[in-house]
Enzyme design. Structure first.
Site, PDB file in Angstrom:
ATOM      1  N   HIS A  67      27.084 -19.760  69.049  1.00 40.49           N
ATOM      2  CA  HIS A  67      25.758 -19.128  69.111  1.00 40.49           C
ATOM      3  C   HIS A  67      24.934 -19.442  67.865  1.00 40.49           C
ATOM      4  CE1 HIS A  67      23.535 -15.384  70.769  1.00 40.49           C
ATOM      5  NE2 HIS A  67      22.707 -16.056  69.986  1.00 40.49           N
ATOM      6  N   LEU A  70      18.848 -23.620  66.587  1.00 40.19           N
ATOM      7  CA  LEU A  70      18.483 -24.776  65.764  1.00 40.19           C
ATOM      8  C   LEU A  70      16.977 -25.000  65.721  1.00 40.19           C
ATOM      9  CD1 LEU A  70      21.378 -27.252  66.663  1.00 40.19           C
ATOM     10  CD2 LEU A  70      21.176 -25.688  64.710  1.00 40.19           C
ATOM     11  N   ARG A  71      16.241 -24.270  66.552  1.00 46.70           N
ATOM     12  CA  ARG A  71      14.762 -24.238  66.509  1.00 46.70           C
ATOM     13  C   ARG A  71      14.087 -25.560  66.851  1.00 46.70           C
ATOM     14  NH1 ARG A  71      15.179 -18.964  67.001  1.00 46.70           N
ATOM     15  NH2 ARG A  71      15.491 -17.788  65.082  1.00 46.70           N
ATOM     16  N   ASN A 101      16.317 -21.043  73.498  1.00 49.24           N
ATOM     17  CA  ASN A 101      14.977 -20.472  73.292  1.00 49.24           C
ATOM     18  C   ASN A 101      14.162 -21.284  72.296  1.00 49.24           C
ATOM     19  OD1 ASN A 101      16.678 -19.629  71.211  1.00 49.24           O
ATOM     20  ND2 ASN A 101      15.662 -17.661  70.951  1.00 49.24           N
ATOM     21  N   ASP A 159      19.285 -16.256  76.098  1.00 47.19           N
ATOM     22  CA  ASP A 159      19.434 -15.543  74.821  1.00 47.19           C
ATOM     23  C   ASP A 159      18.113 -15.292  74.116  1.00 47.19           C
ATOM     24  OD1 ASP A 159      21.175 -14.400  72.735  1.00 47.19           O
ATOM     25  OD2 ASP A 159      20.159 -15.899  71.525  1.00 47.19           O
ATOM     26  N   HIS A 186      22.555 -11.867  76.630  1.00 49.06           N
ATOM     27  CA  HIS A 186      22.061 -11.070  75.504  1.00 49.06           C
ATOM     28  C   HIS A 186      21.824  -9.688  76.108  1.00 49.06           C
ATOM     29  CE1 HIS A 186      18.913 -10.404  72.169  1.00 49.06           C
ATOM     30  NE2 HIS A 186      18.739  -9.386  72.987  1.00 49.06           N
ATOM     31  N   ASP A 312      25.271 -16.306  65.469  1.00 50.84           N
ATOM     32  CA  ASP A 312      23.881 -16.053  65.865  1.00 50.84           C
ATOM     33  C   ASP A 312      22.930 -16.507  64.751  1.00 50.84           C
ATOM     34  OD1 ASP A 312      21.635 -15.351  67.255  1.00 50.84           O
ATOM     35  OD2 ASP A 312      21.976 -13.187  67.190  1.00 50.84           O
ATOM     36  N   HIS A 316      14.515 -18.082  60.152  1.00 49.11           N
ATOM     37  CA  HIS A 316      13.103 -17.711  60.218  1.00 49.11           C
ATOM     38  C   HIS A 316      12.433 -18.065  58.895  1.00 49.11           C
ATOM     39  CE1 HIS A 316      13.169 -15.712  64.074  1.00 49.11           C
ATOM     40  NE2 HIS A 316      14.208 -14.980  63.708  1.00 49.11           N
TER      41      HIS A 316
END
Lengths: 439, 317
Positions: A67, A70-71, A101, A159, A186, A312, A316
């Protein structure tokens, strides 16, 4: 990158080799042609082999993280596949599963192909994408799960968002079972969570922050376990955070349901007290819970109710976190602190070192059926060597991740990764002066 | 004429081998008749057949109408747009009113499972179920058996030794249920395949193997029956991501065709969603017997009507 270049043979000498469930002894490990070639005392080195001195260190299968975020594509200012992959290697991880996501969402083959292609080019570790359950994570209609599997996904999840519609969840379990894929949930009933920014608790009351009750998680776990039993599909609960969820999962496993689950290092380590001073680096989803919940998670991790530790890893930027607590993004970095926090659990007597390593390796791999987390001869040469005694202080400025959002800054931990090997290639070597000196 | 032991044809479940063979053998004769110039065998002269189709249908309604007319019966069609059902009359009231006009056979298609069985309890006429919801479509099951027998077992009585694969939306298919019953009664081995979202609980108990992949079902099969995806019956979230993904894994295309027995035939109850469950090249290709099924439909329905309303039938005066 992982498979492309021929590898130099490697002999890892004299370490404490822990192959979870199989071996815990002082031994040498030989890596040849990208595979584990031999494990045993005083093996003969192949000609031209590189020798790695592992005396006083632990040699284990590379860690597996089910989980991570990696954006990439879409939010590369937070992280990308290259920086996330380097953070993973620095943390001892050799396989990471990235959540869908992104922007665009990984809900079709084109995006899966993009991620797989970028990972081949830029990631030092193996990247196994998780595909979306629903188109655009909107919870309305199923994504092209079968075709994404052909492109390389190893599980499906929305997720970041729960699948609120129980019938869609049922259909997702059935469609995914058709393709032999696990469904990762989730668990968060959005009606119950009601926009809560932390755990509903006396801490939230004192701080005046809107809380979400532990039941927001466990009611969805309970619902999904009913659907898991009815459909027979493989079901995996992401980031379990409450004692009630643990109780439900323990009971479901006792009944033989095909269910697995993970827990994060931060839920094992912190409580909602970390939010008391509005520290946005401790804001995450699910929220940090009470000490009672944390203790239940620790017990479940030790007894195997919880299959694995998954970080997870949720990068950010400053602009996402240096804002009012209400408006801060949810998420905590995990890849570069997981080992240190895990060894702290060993020091606290929560579990022993081999069990910790099981939860970081084969315990995780089994959840998604990944061929990883083992030092068996013939397996991929994915290995971590770490010095369990080396102490270091968490300094986010030295992270390989592009982001810095961790509530563990300044913590003193032990356990430094000396060497991470993926497919027989050394992809990370700890610097003399501690944490990842080569930035 | 040997007695046909059924007064109604509501479903093939529970039929005997002899029941099915009586229909198929009689249908063989009508099939020959229908190949001729004068397609008339007026054994039902003076009888009345009411086609009560409360769901859209072209093929089955036309087939029953032709069957009745070729047997010399008076055939009346009754469709929702011109019927009192749109005025709110219950099905049972409609049936009782029709009964008062003394029809011999009522052929009913209805969206609700069990509709034919429920009116059969209240009318004198013989009821033929022409499709009730997701329950059964017995004349389709019989015509599929007849088509398969002609193509794969010419001269034989039953279908022993054949392997038939039925693939597609098992959840919504009344054709699949009647096919499984009919084929099983005649000794064929039946394999069904659908994605998990379309496998109703306990389907194997109808008498078939069930797979969640097409490949193991069609491998070496002598016959493949592709089912129609019935979007009109779906409720709630879709049972599959989209047409593209469905056809990729559960549609019959050239790749899967290679797995079948060399002389396998391909069937479909129609109407075909071209490119969804069936590749157009196969629907129109040499293995397709889809139009033969339609031809056999008339013969089988003639056989059913004659067995129910002809001299010597249970219902005959």
């Amino acid at each position: 990158m992982i498979e492309a270049a021929p590898t130099q043979a490697i002999v890892i000498r004299g370490g404490r080799v822990i192959d979870p469930g199989c071996l815990d002894a002082t031994a040498d490990v030989v890596l040849l042609d990208g595979k584990i070639a031999a494990v045993g005392p005083r093996v003969t080195a192949p000609p031209g082999a590189r020798e790695i001195d592992a005396r006083g260190k632990v040699v284990a299968p590379g860690f597996v993280d089910l989980h991570v975020h990696l954006r990439e594509p879409g939010q590369e200012y937070k992280e990308d596949i290259a920086t996330g992959g380097r953070a993973a290697a620095a943390g001892g991880f050799t396989t990471i599963c990235c959540m869908p996501n992104t922007s665009p969402v990984n809900d079709c083959r084109a995006v899966t192909d993009l991620i797989m292609g970028r990972a081949r080019e830029a990631s030092p570790v193996r990247v196994r994408p998780v595909g979306a359950i629903s188109v655009g994570l909107r919870g309305e209609s199923l994504a092209e799960i079968g075709e994404m599997q052909e492109a390389g996904i190893v599980a499906v999840s929305d997720d970041g968002r729960p699948v609120m519609n129980a019938e869609l969840m049922r259909r997702a379990l059935e469609w995914a079972r058709t393709f032999r894929l696990p469904v990762v949930q989730h668990c968060e009933d959005l009606h119950l969570a009601a926009g809560g920014v932390m755990n509903e608790s006396p801490v939230a009351t004192r701080a005046g922050l809107r809380g979400q009750p532990p039941a927001a998680e466990s009611v969805m776990v309970a619902r999904d376990l009913e659907l898991c039993e009815w459909t027979g599909a493989r079901y995996h609960v992401a980031h379990v955070s409450t004692a009630s969820s643990v109780r439900l999962l323990r009971e479901a496993k006792r009944r033989g349901l095909p269910v697995t689950c993970e827990v994060t290092p931060h839920h094992l380590t912190l409580t909602d007290e970390a939010c008391a001073a509005y520290d946005t680096s401790a804001k995450c989803a699910p929220p940090l819970r009470s000490a009672r919940d944390r203790d239940a998670l620790r017990e479940a991790l030790a007894d195997g109710t919880i299959d694995c530790i998954a970080t997870d890893h949720a990068p950010h930027g400053l602009q996402d976190k240096e804002v009012e607590f209400d408006f801060a993004s949810f998420g905590i970095l995990g890849l570069e602190t997981a080992l240190g926090l895990g060894l702290a659990l060993v020091d606290e007597g929560v579990l022993d070192l081999p069990t910790l390593l099981t939860r970081l390796t084969v315990g995780a791999a089994r959840c998604f059926g990944l061929p990883a987390g083992t030092l068996a001869v013939g397996a991929a040469a994915d290995v971590v060597v770490f010095d369990p005694a080396a102490r270091w202080r968490v300094d986010p400025a030295r992270f390989h991740s592009r982001s810095r959002n961790t509530p563990f800054a300044g913590w003193d931990v032990r356990g430094r990764v000396a060497c991470t090997i993926v497919g027989g290639h050394v992809v990370h070597e700890g610097g003399e002066h501690g944490w990842g000196s080569e930035r | 004429m040997s007695g046909f032991r059924h007064r109604h044809v509501l479903g093939l479940e529970g039929w005997s081998r002899d029941d099915v063979l009586q229909v198929l053998d009689r249908a063989e004769r009508f099939h020959a008749l229908n190949e001729g110039v004068v397609k008339k065998s007026p054994s039902l002269r003076g009888r009345t057949v009411i086609n009560m189709f409360l769901e859209p249908s072209t093929r089955t309604r036309t087939s029953f109408e032709l069957a009745a007319k070729r047997l010399g019966a008076d055939a009346i069609n009754f469709t929702p747009s011109q019927s009192s059902t749109v005025k709110g009359e219950t099905l049972l009231d409609t049936a009782r009113n029709l009964q008062a006009m003394h029809p011999d056979v009522i052929v009913l298609r209805h969206s609700a499972s069990g509709a034919a069985a429920s009116i059969a309890r209240h009318v004198e006429a013989a009821i033929i179920n022409a499709g009730d919801g997701t329950h059964e479509h017995p004349s389709q099951g019989l015509l599929d058996c007849a088509t398969i027998r002609r193509h794969k077992r010419p001269g034989a009585r039953d279908l022993a030794g054949l392997t038939v694969a039925i693939c597609g939306d098992l959840a919504h298919s009344r054709v699949a249920r009647s096919d499984v019953h009919g084929l099983g009664i005649l000794g064929a081995k039946v394999r069904c395949a659908a994605p998990r979202t379309m496998i109703p609980v306990g389907f194997e108990a109808l008498g078939c193997e069930v797979f969640d992949r097409v490949e193991p079902a069609v491998e070496g099969a002598d016959v493949v029956i592709m089912l129609r995806i019935q979007k009109e019956r779906a409720q709630g979230p879709s049972l599959y991501p989209n047409n593209r993904e469905y056809s990729r894994y559960f549609g019959l295309g050239p790749r899967l065709l290679e797995l079948l027995a060399d002389d396998a035939i391909v069937m479909h109850p129609g109407p075909v969603n071209r490119g969804l469950e069936l590749d157009p090249r196969i629907a129109d290709g040499p293995r397709s017997v889809i139009l033969d099924q339609v031809t056999w439909g008339v013969a089988v329905r003639m056989a059913l009507l004659e067995l129910l309303a002809g001299d010597g039938s249970v219902a005959a005066p």
